[in-house]
Design a protein around this motif. Structure first.
Motif, short mmCIF file in Angstrom:
data_model
loop_
_atom_site.label_atom_id
_atom_site.label_comp_id
_atom_site.label_asym_id
_atom_site.label_seq_id
_atom_site.Cartn_x
_atom_site.Cartn_y
_atom_site.Cartn_z
N CYS A 110 0.84 -1.20 0.00
CA CYS A 110 0.00 0.00 0.00
C CYS A 110 0.87 1.25 0.00
O CYS A 110 0.46 2.31 -0.46
CB CYS A 110 -0.94 0.01 1.20
SG CYS A 110 -0.18 0.56 2.75
N CYS A 113 3.65 3.00 4.88
CA CYS A 113 4.75 2.98 5.86
C CYS A 113 6.11 3.22 5.24
O CYS A 113 7.10 3.34 5.95
CB CYS A 113 4.78 1.63 6.56
SG CYS A 113 5.41 0.29 5.49
N CYS A 144 4.92 -2.53 9.35
CA CYS A 144 4.30 -2.57 8.03
C CYS A 144 3.09 -3.49 8.11
O CYS A 144 3.24 -4.71 8.24
CB CYS A 144 5.27 -3.07 6.97
SG CYS A 144 4.49 -3.25 5.34
N CYS A 146 1.26 -4.36 5.80
CA CYS A 146 1.19 -5.21 4.61
C CYS A 146 2.22 -6.33 4.67
O CYS A 146 2.27 -7.17 3.76
CB CYS A 146 1.41 -4.38 3.35
SG CYS A 146 0.19 -3.08 3.12
S1 FES Z 1 3.33 -1.23 2.57
FE1 FES Z 1 1.37 -1.08 3.47
S2 FES Z 1 1.78 -0.64 5.55
FE2 FES Z 1 3.71 -1.04 4.71
#
Ligand code: FES
Ligand code: FES
Length: 174
Positions: A110, A113, A144, A146
């Motif tokens: 995404c 972070c 992170c 993700c």
């Molecule tokens: S790339 Fe999504 S929170 Fe780290």
């Protein structure tokens, strides 16, 4: 210099350096550095996540040290040098080696972070040269959601010229 406004807010002109340029920040002394960076200077690459120094999304360098700007009063950066994600590239626009490694390894998911992750990684590499996986895991405490941790390790190794090491499995690996 302090001045009092009608609302009895006390503003202080804080002399500092942002991305190599001297600036005078007009802010209440206890304003978090993050708000000044984003709202006053318009440098929105630095993100707000938790606001309690836990996630690392707001990481900048203060005198070269990775620092969580959401929890640092702006008065504490007087006379210091601050670098944000916008200040990593060179004057001719060439991206920092860590940024280039991030792109090559397709680290972000995404992306929210990632500027904080990159700032933490740059500081780690400047301190250690070629960090081991253990050093990366110890130093990179940024969160992170993700789960891009394996690619972060890969990119750090690539940026330091190490052969890409097989990344260890991580929670929520991506
Ligand atoms: S790339 Fe999504 S929170 Fe780290
Ligand atoms: S927003 Fe600063 S550490 Fe989370």
């Amino acid at each position: 210099m302090k001045r009092s406004l009608g609302r009895e807010l006390i503003f202080m002109a804080i002399q500092t350096s942002i991305n190599g340029k001297p600036v005078a920040l007009a802010a209440e002394p206890d304003t978090p550095l993050l708000w000044v960076i984003r709202e006053e200077l318009g440098l929105t690459g630095t993100k707000f996540g938790c606001g309690i120094a836990a996630c690392g999304a707001c990481t900048v360098h203060v005198n070269g040290e990775p620092t969580r700007s959401c929890s640092l009063p702006v008065s504490e950066v007087a006379g210091k040098s601050i670098t944000t994600i916008e200040g990593l590239k060179s004057a001719d626009g060439t991206l920092h080696a860590v940024q280039q490694a991030w792109i090559s390894a397709q680290v972000p998911q995404c992306g929210y972070c990632q500027s904080g992750q990159i700032m933490a990684a740059v500081a780690l590499i400047e301190k250690t040269g070629s960090p081991s996986d253990a050093q990366i895991d110890e130093a990179m405490t940024n969160i992170c959601r993700c789960g891009t941790y394996p690619r972060i390790r890969k990119a750090i190794h690539a940026a330091t010229g190490q052969a890409a090491k097989a990344a260890k499995p991580a929670e929520g690996g991506a």
